[in-house]
Design an enzyme around this catalytic site. Sequence first.
Site, PDB file in Angstrom:
ATOM      1  NE  ARG A 104      -3.847   0.519   1.902  1.00  0.00           N
ATOM      2  CZ  ARG A 104      -5.080   0.545   2.431  1.00  0.00           C
ATOM      3  NH1 ARG A 104      -5.330   1.241   3.523  1.00  0.00           N
ATOM      4  NH2 ARG A 104      -6.061  -0.115   1.854  1.00  0.00           N
ATOM      5  CG  ASP A 230     -13.516   6.130  -1.057  1.00  0.00           C
ATOM      6  OD1 ASP A 230     -13.462   5.942   0.170  1.00  0.00           O
ATOM      7  OD2 ASP A 230     -12.510   6.034  -1.800  1.00  0.00           O
ATOM      8  NE  ARG A 298      -9.911  -5.594   0.273  1.00  0.00           N
ATOM      9  CZ  ARG A 298      -9.187  -4.578   0.764  1.00  0.00           C
ATOM     10  NH1 ARG A 298      -9.794  -3.515   1.262  1.00  0.00           N
ATOM     11  NH2 ARG A 298      -7.862  -4.598   0.701  1.00  0.00           N
TER      12      ARG A 298
HETATM   13  N1  NVA Z   1      -9.990   6.400  -1.402  1.00  0.00           N
HETATM   14  C1  NVA Z   1      -9.626   5.998  -0.059  1.00  0.00           C
HETATM   15  C2  NVA Z   1      -9.854   4.533   0.137  1.00  0.00           C
HETATM   16  C3  NVA Z   1      -9.537   4.026   1.516  1.00  0.00           C
HETATM   17  C4  NVA Z   1      -9.678   2.548   1.631  1.00  0.00           C
HETATM   18  C5  NVA Z   1      -8.163   6.366   0.191  1.00  0.00           C
HETATM   19  O1  NVA Z   1      -7.351   6.207  -0.727  1.00  0.00           O
HETATM   20  O2  NVA Z   1      -7.847   6.819   1.282  1.00  0.00           O
HETATM   21  N1   CP Z   2     -11.173  -0.461   2.387  1.00  0.00           N
HETATM   22  C1   CP Z   2      -9.913  -0.489   2.820  1.00  0.00           C
HETATM   23  O1   CP Z   2      -8.961  -0.715   2.066  1.00  0.00           O
HETATM   24  O2   CP Z   2      -9.780  -0.298   4.158  1.00  0.00           O
HETATM   25  P1   CP Z   2      -8.445  -0.065   4.977  1.00  0.00           P
HETATM   26  O3   CP Z   2      -7.906   1.284   4.609  1.00  0.00           O
HETATM   27  O4   CP Z   2      -8.867  -0.145   6.422  1.00  0.00           O
HETATM   28  O5   CP Z   2      -7.448  -1.145   4.625  1.00  0.00           O
END
Ligand code: NVA
Ligand code: CP
Length: 316
Positions: A104, A230, A298
């Site tokens: 991530r 979102d 998920r």
């Molecule tokens: N669009 C949001 C999704 C979080 C799971 C972000 O990137 O923070």
């Molecule tokens: N939806 C999602 O990816 O949640 P987290 O940011 O908690 O991993």
Amino acid sequence: MPIQHYLQFTDLTADEYAWIFARAAAIKAKFKAYEKYHPLVDRTLAMIFEKASTRTRVSFEAGMYQLGGSVVHLTTGDTQLGRAEPIEDTARVISRMVDLVMIRTYEQEKIERFAAHSRVPVINGLTNEFHPCQILADIFTFLEHRGQGEEGRPDLQRLAGKVVAWVGDGNNMANTWLQAAELLGFTVHLSTPSGYEVDQSVAGVRSSASYRVFKDPHEACRGADLVTTDVWTSMGYEAENEARRQAFADWCVDTGMMALAKPDALFMHCLPAHRGEEVQAEVIDGPQSVVWDEAENRMHVQKALMEYLLLGRVDG
Ligand code: NVA
Ligand code: CP
């Protein structure tokens, strides 16, 4: 053989998605029946988090253990990544020690550089541009509720003609929905505030045939099979918080928008959610919301994805 990474939704074909959804259903059934399933014994997943997470961390970590493997959890702050070790060197080293990597991070370009120097498959656990694991779970959840074929199996054909209404930011989730729509043959109705539109070239879709843009979020929801949204401010964009609060004020999914969607429309949100901002509490906590199934799924879809990337098409 080139390594099969999962960096964006288009990295797999419709046929591969059909396989993975069927496996996710089978793997979920085993989990619900407390049946042991350990195809990934002695395999290790490294997870690298440069941004916060609840669902992605728990679903990958619990999922990998349930498949018999193990997990190493890394963050920027506790690795040399936070002290400017090049991502290419990090990729070379980590991928000599583990079988699979989930990352991530911020720019998509960063995960692509990692993957280009990795000996093992790399999975996108969210970047600024994409969140493919989330859309994998969302589509699986939609099929569970509205697209079951013979013997209750997820049937991708049932997506044909379906409309997904996206209300909110033209962000990583919106981009990934567009990729999924183009690949799997459904339509996205997009409504974003001015200045926060989806950029087709960033989304990486070939044409505009699978989406329609609406100024008014209510119109985007009209006749939709699924309404989804979102946060107004994604991770990494916190400096824009105040400007976004003002710009997004009319992009709150409320009961009025849900009333314009199909009577059996579902509501989804990748979470975390902010009730009273992008969604009314009555909607996310209401009868059309499937957000908790969506979050749980998920884990099931990612178990199927990890099995596929490491072992290919296995039965069991
Ligand atoms: N669009 C949001 C999704 C979080 C799971 C972000 O990137 O923070
Ligand atoms: N939806 C999602 O990816 O949640 P987290 O940011 O908690 O991993």
